[in-house]
Scaffold this motif. Structure first.
Motif, PDB file in Angstrom:
ATOM      1  N   VAL A 136      -0.556  10.440  12.024  1.00 43.53           N
ATOM      2  CA  VAL A 136      -1.128  11.819  11.730  1.00 43.53           C
ATOM      3  C   VAL A 136      -1.361  12.525  12.957  1.00 43.53           C
ATOM      4  CG1 VAL A 136      -3.128  13.144  10.630  1.00 43.53           C
ATOM      5  CG2 VAL A 136      -2.034  11.065   9.546  1.00 43.53           C
ATOM      6  N   HIS A 177       0.255   4.472   4.525  1.00 45.35           N
ATOM      7  CA  HIS A 177       0.182   5.869   4.342  1.00 45.35           C
ATOM      8  C   HIS A 177      -0.739   6.567   5.358  1.00 45.35           C
ATOM      9  CE1 HIS A 177       2.528   5.689   0.717  1.00 45.35           C
ATOM     10  NE2 HIS A 177       2.005   4.721   0.434  1.00 45.35           N
ATOM     11  N   CYS A 178      -0.346   7.894   5.904  1.00 43.74           N
ATOM     12  CA  CYS A 178      -1.214   8.622   6.642  1.00 43.74           C
ATOM     13  C   CYS A 178      -1.822   7.623   7.812  1.00 43.74           C
ATOM     14  CB  CYS A 178      -2.221   9.293   5.860  1.00 43.74           C
ATOM     15  SG  CYS A 178      -1.401  10.364   4.445  1.00 43.74           S
ATOM     16  N   SER A 227      -3.614   5.925   1.510  1.00 39.44           N
ATOM     17  CA  SER A 227      -4.244   5.302   3.024  1.00 39.44           C
ATOM     18  C   SER A 227      -3.917   4.047   3.063  1.00 39.44           C
ATOM     19  CB  SER A 227      -5.832   5.439   2.682  1.00 39.44           C
ATOM     20  OG  SER A 227      -6.508   4.978   3.959  1.00 39.44           O
ATOM     21  N   ARG A 243      -2.494  10.964  -3.041  1.00 36.81           N
ATOM     22  CA  ARG A 243      -3.231  10.693  -1.782  1.00 36.81           C
ATOM     23  C   ARG A 243      -2.696   9.341  -1.438  1.00 36.81           C
ATOM     24  NH1 ARG A 243      -8.350   9.031  -0.656  1.00 36.81           N
ATOM     25  NH2 ARG A 243      -8.923   8.717  -2.582  1.00 36.81           N
ATOM     26  N   CYS A 258       7.300   4.045   4.177  1.00 38.95           N
ATOM     27  CA  CYS A 258       6.039   4.354   4.732  1.00 38.95           C
ATOM     28  C   CYS A 258       5.737   2.930   5.590  1.00 38.95           C
ATOM     29  CB  CYS A 258       4.981   4.559   3.775  1.00 38.95           C
ATOM     30  SG  CYS A 258       5.640   5.911   2.838  1.00 38.95           S
TER      31      CYS A 258
END
Ligand SMILES: *Cc1c(COP(=O)(O)O)cnc(C)c1O
Length: 376
Positions: free
Chosen positions: A61, A55-56, A29, A27, A51
């Motif tokens: 997204v 992240h995300c 973030s 995971r 990245c």
């Protein structure tokens, strides 16, 4: 994905052992990631400078999800949603003229080599010692490191390698039969090796003297990584072709080459099934939007790293940072991971940091503390 998973055994049995790795990241973030045991890290690897937006990032997204609902793939037999819009952006930020998309950095470089050959009608290339341009048969032929290149020879592409920064040797290596010189404005995989002042200007001059094309491989240094859209923009020159990948779409696989006026593929000269697909283009456009917002902060963050790590003589190119640590690199890296900071060992015992461009001052300070302690 708690401890119950047996990914290590599955990997050992079914995946070719080409990579060395010991943990699974499940995971992410912002600048943080968590492993399969739930341990948190500040990620200064960022998927190897991929990245860029962290992240995300919600904007990335959303762009991917929205596009996935409309159309995931259609092929370049048709106009592709977002593709021309992205090409326009890349042209604007690079100062060049037209784009061609790929799925990776190596493929972007292969495309640039093909473009150089077909438009110059010449065969030979020149690149630099310790340079890295990718693992396909074409990009490997212009990659220096003998250990990864020689087992696959002959590669069918003539390339001579010149010491990075050595314009005298470059002059001797380039002649009127050289199609292109391929250069990283900062050598990334080599361990963040900075060019001596005036080097890119010198490469440009040698190329111009012989009608040779200058290809800047900005797969690692591009898309804001060094504090400008492209690292060549810290110099006074523009290459004929720039290649891009890693940070372009926040981790959605994509690459591109952008070339100056008059340098373009004609009908059927090049192609790709997946390249420049709708999801990749949507992710890249959203990524560029985020980078536009943080670009001016990168020199400030870079300076914070430089000051904090000054006792180790860091080589700082924006948020691409290298330090010579020698044989201790791997143990320093593992020590940092133990303290919740992911860093990477590039070639020749060079510790490399390439955090997301959105990393916060607080996170930078924590990274500095952990890295200083680990190096000792
Ligand atoms: C990573 C890298 C490549 C290769 O990119 P891939 O996407 O792995 O094919 C090429 N050139 C440079 C400078 C790189 O850092």
């Amino acid at each position: 994905m708690k401890n119950s998973s047996n990914f290590r055994e599955l990997d050992a049995q079914y995946v070719m052992p080409a990579f060395t790795r010991d943990m699974m990241i499940t995971r992410g973030s912002g600048s943080l990631v968590w492993d399969s045991d739930g341990k948190e890290y500040i990620d200064c690897v960022a998927g190897i400078a991929v990245c860029s937006t962290g992240h995300c990032h919600p904007a990335v997204v959303k762009a991917i999800c929205d596009q996935a609902h409309d159309l995931i793939h259609c092929s370049n037999l048709y106009y592709v949603p977002h593709q021309a819009e992205l090409a326009k952006k890349l042209v604007e930020i690079s100062g060049l003229e037209k784009a061609f998309f790929s799925n990776s950095g190596a493929e972007a470089n292969d495309g640039a080599l093909k473009l150089a050959r077909v438009r110059t009608g010449r065969k030979k290339f020149v690149s630099f010692v310790h340079g890295f341009h990718g693992r396909t048969i074409g990009s490997l032929a212009v990659t220096h490191k003998p250990a990864i290149r020689e087992p696959f020879e002959p590669l069918g592409l003539e390339c001579s390698f010149v010491e990075y920064g050595d314009l005298g040797s470059l002059k001797k290596a380039v002649d009127d039969t050289t199609a292109a010189v391929l250069v990283e404005p900062v050598q990334g995989e080599a361990g963040v090796i900075l060019p001596p002042p005036g080097f890119l200007e010198g490469v440009r001059e040698v190329c111009d003297d012989h009608g040779t094309l200058m290809i800047a491989d900005e797969v690692q240094t591009g898309m804001g990584r060094t504090g400008k859209w492209f690292a060549y923009q810290h110099s006074h020159v523009t290459p004929d072709i720039v290649t891009i990948a890693k940070g372009i779409a926040s981790g959605f696989p994509m690459g591109a080459l952008v070339a100056r006026q008059g340098l373009e593929f004609q009908k059927s000269e090049h192609g790709s099934t997946f390249a420049g697909g709708p999801l990749a283009c949507a992710a890249a456009l959203a990524t560029i939007g985020v980078i536009e917002e943080v670009l001016s902060s990168i020199p400030v963050k870079a300076e914070r790293f430089r000051k904090g790590l000054s006792r180790h003589n860091p080589r700082v190119a924006g948020l691409l940072i290298g330090m010579t640590t020698g044989d201790r690199c791997v143990s320093i890296r593992d020590n940092c991971a133990g303290q919740g900071v992911l860093v990477n060992c590039a070639a020749d015992g060079n510790l490399r940091l390439m955090p997301p461009l959105v990393i916060s001052d607080r996170e930078i300070d924590r990274v500095i503390e952990v890295v200083n302690e680990a190096i000792g």
